[in-house]
Design a protein around this motif. Structure first.
Motif, PDB file in Angstrom:
ATOM      1  N   UNK A   1     -25.919 111.079  80.401  1.00  0.00           N
ATOM      2  CA  UNK A   1     -26.393 110.098  80.274  1.00  0.00           C
ATOM      3  C   UNK A   1     -25.361 109.097  79.125  1.00  0.00           C
ATOM      4  N   UNK A   2     -25.136 108.168  79.618  1.00  0.00           N
ATOM      5  CA  UNK A   2     -23.965 107.239  79.015  1.00  0.00           C
ATOM      6  C   UNK A   2     -24.487 106.095  78.654  1.00  0.00           C
ATOM      7  N   UNK A   3     -24.100 105.570  77.371  1.00  0.00           N
ATOM      8  CA  UNK A   3     -24.644 104.037  76.680  1.00  0.00           C
ATOM      9  C   UNK A   3     -23.481 103.505  76.673  1.00  0.00           C
ATOM     10  N   UNK A   4     -23.505 101.968  76.948  1.00  0.00           N
ATOM     11  CA  UNK A   4     -22.639 101.155  76.548  1.00  0.00           C
ATOM     12  C   UNK A   4     -22.326 100.718  74.931  1.00  0.00           C
ATOM     13  N   UNK A   5     -21.488 100.058  74.842  1.00  0.00           N
ATOM     14  CA  UNK A   5     -21.156  99.724  73.389  1.00  0.00           C
ATOM     15  C   UNK A   5     -22.245  98.976  72.965  1.00  0.00           C
ATOM     16  N   UNK A   6     -22.743  98.096  73.679  1.00  0.00           N
ATOM     17  CA  UNK A   6     -24.145  97.171  72.930  1.00  0.00           C
ATOM     18  C   UNK A   6     -25.145  98.242  72.726  1.00  0.00           C
ATOM     19  N   UNK A   7     -25.550  99.027  73.488  1.00  0.00           N
ATOM     20  CA  UNK A   7     -26.697  99.952  73.201  1.00  0.00           C
ATOM     21  C   UNK A   7     -26.555 100.601  72.321  1.00  0.00           C
ATOM     22  N   UNK A   8     -25.446 101.281  72.243  1.00  0.00           N
ATOM     23  CA  UNK A   8     -24.996 102.245  70.944  1.00  0.00           C
ATOM     24  C   UNK A   8     -25.185 101.133  69.583  1.00  0.00           C
ATOM     25  N   UNK A   9     -24.622 100.147  69.575  1.00  0.00           N
ATOM     26  CA  UNK A   9     -24.877  99.377  68.157  1.00  0.00           C
ATOM     27  C   UNK A   9     -26.234  98.898  68.226  1.00  0.00           C
ATOM     28  N   UNK A  10     -26.894  98.382  69.310  1.00  0.00           N
ATOM     29  CA  UNK A  10     -28.546  98.242  69.111  1.00  0.00           C
ATOM     30  C   UNK A  10     -29.154  99.533  68.383  1.00  0.00           C
ATOM     31  N   UNK A  11     -28.948 100.465  69.086  1.00  0.00           N
ATOM     32  CA  UNK A  11     -29.454 101.808  68.395  1.00  0.00           C
ATOM     33  C   UNK A  11     -29.288 101.923  67.066  1.00  0.00           C
ATOM     34  N   UNK A  12     -27.816 101.833  66.510  1.00  0.00           N
ATOM     35  CA  UNK A  12     -27.690 102.036  65.391  1.00  0.00           C
ATOM     36  C   UNK A  12     -28.222 101.074  64.178  1.00  0.00           C
ATOM     37  N   UNK A  13     -28.249  99.546  64.758  1.00  0.00           N
ATOM     38  CA  UNK A  13     -28.849  98.704  63.967  1.00  0.00           C
ATOM     39  C   UNK A  13     -30.330  98.923  63.970  1.00  0.00           C
ATOM     40  N   UNK A  14     -30.934  98.974  64.973  1.00  0.00           N
ATOM     41  CA  UNK A  14     -32.537  99.468  65.194  1.00  0.00           C
ATOM     42  C   UNK A  14     -32.841 100.661  64.161  1.00  0.00           C
ATOM     43  N   UNK A  15     -32.200 101.932  64.208  1.00  0.00           N
ATOM     44  CA  UNK A  15     -32.459 102.918  63.369  1.00  0.00           C
ATOM     45  C   UNK A  15     -32.344 102.628  61.822  1.00  0.00           C
ATOM     46  N   UNK A  16     -31.144 101.706  61.256  1.00  0.00           N
ATOM     47  CA  UNK A  16     -30.871 101.302  60.143  1.00  0.00           C
ATOM     48  C   UNK A  16     -31.992 100.562  59.543  1.00  0.00           C
ATOM     49  N   UNK A  17     -32.313  99.481  60.429  1.00  0.00           N
ATOM     50  CA  UNK A  17     -33.443  98.801  59.977  1.00  0.00           C
ATOM     51  C   UNK A  17     -34.817  99.308  59.733  1.00  0.00           C
ATOM     52  N   UNK A  18     -34.776 100.312  60.578  1.00  0.00           N
ATOM     53  CA  UNK A  18     -36.333 101.087  60.513  1.00  0.00           C
ATOM     54  C   UNK A  18     -36.203 101.790  59.306  1.00  0.00           C
ATOM     55  N   UNK A  19     -35.197 102.517  59.073  1.00  0.00           N
ATOM     56  CA  UNK A  19     -34.883 103.177  57.626  1.00  0.00           C
ATOM     57  C   UNK A  19     -35.042 102.417  56.451  1.00  0.00           C
ATOM     58  N   UNK A  20     -34.531 101.339  56.537  1.00  0.00           N
ATOM     59  CA  UNK A  20     -34.698 100.564  55.509  1.00  0.00           C
ATOM     60  C   UNK A  20     -36.195  99.784  55.351  1.00  0.00           C
TER      61      UNK A  20
END
Length: 109
Positions: A1-20
């Protein structure tokens, strides 16, 4: 499974926001209030409940052996538990378990 750059950054920001938000719920909202005694009593057992869940898979299904039971890791885990019960000292337990792990690895491999 491959993710685009936008999907990867969306996941990173979403996880960071959830953690915060999760940390904010504990530190920001109830951080300066006294907790009831029953909550404090249960929080004492958090590490005891979480650590076995994190460590057990590493002992029983180690990635280094492709998920097969490894006598070196199992022996080191048993020795670590014994050292812990005998000494009641976290530092001796950590170093003793590491020494047994390295010794068994040297002797059995």
């Amino acid at each position: 499974m491959s993710f685009s750059t936008v999907q990867i950054w969306t996941i990173i920001v979403g996880l960071g926001l959830g953690s915060y938000l999760l940390r904010l719920s504990f530190l920001g909202i109830i951080g300066n209030r006294d907790l009831p005694e029953w909550v404090l009593r249960h929080l004492r057992y958090t590490a005891v409940a979480v650590m076995p869940g994190m460590i057990t898979p590493l002992i029983l299904f180690p990635t280094a052996t492709e998920g097969t039971l490894d006598p070196v890791r199992l022996g080191a885990a048993v020795a670590t538990v014994v050292i812990s019960f005998l000494t009641r000292n976290a530092t001796l337990t950590i170093f003793g378990g590491a020494a047994v792990l390295f010794a068994l690895h040297f002797l059995l491999h």
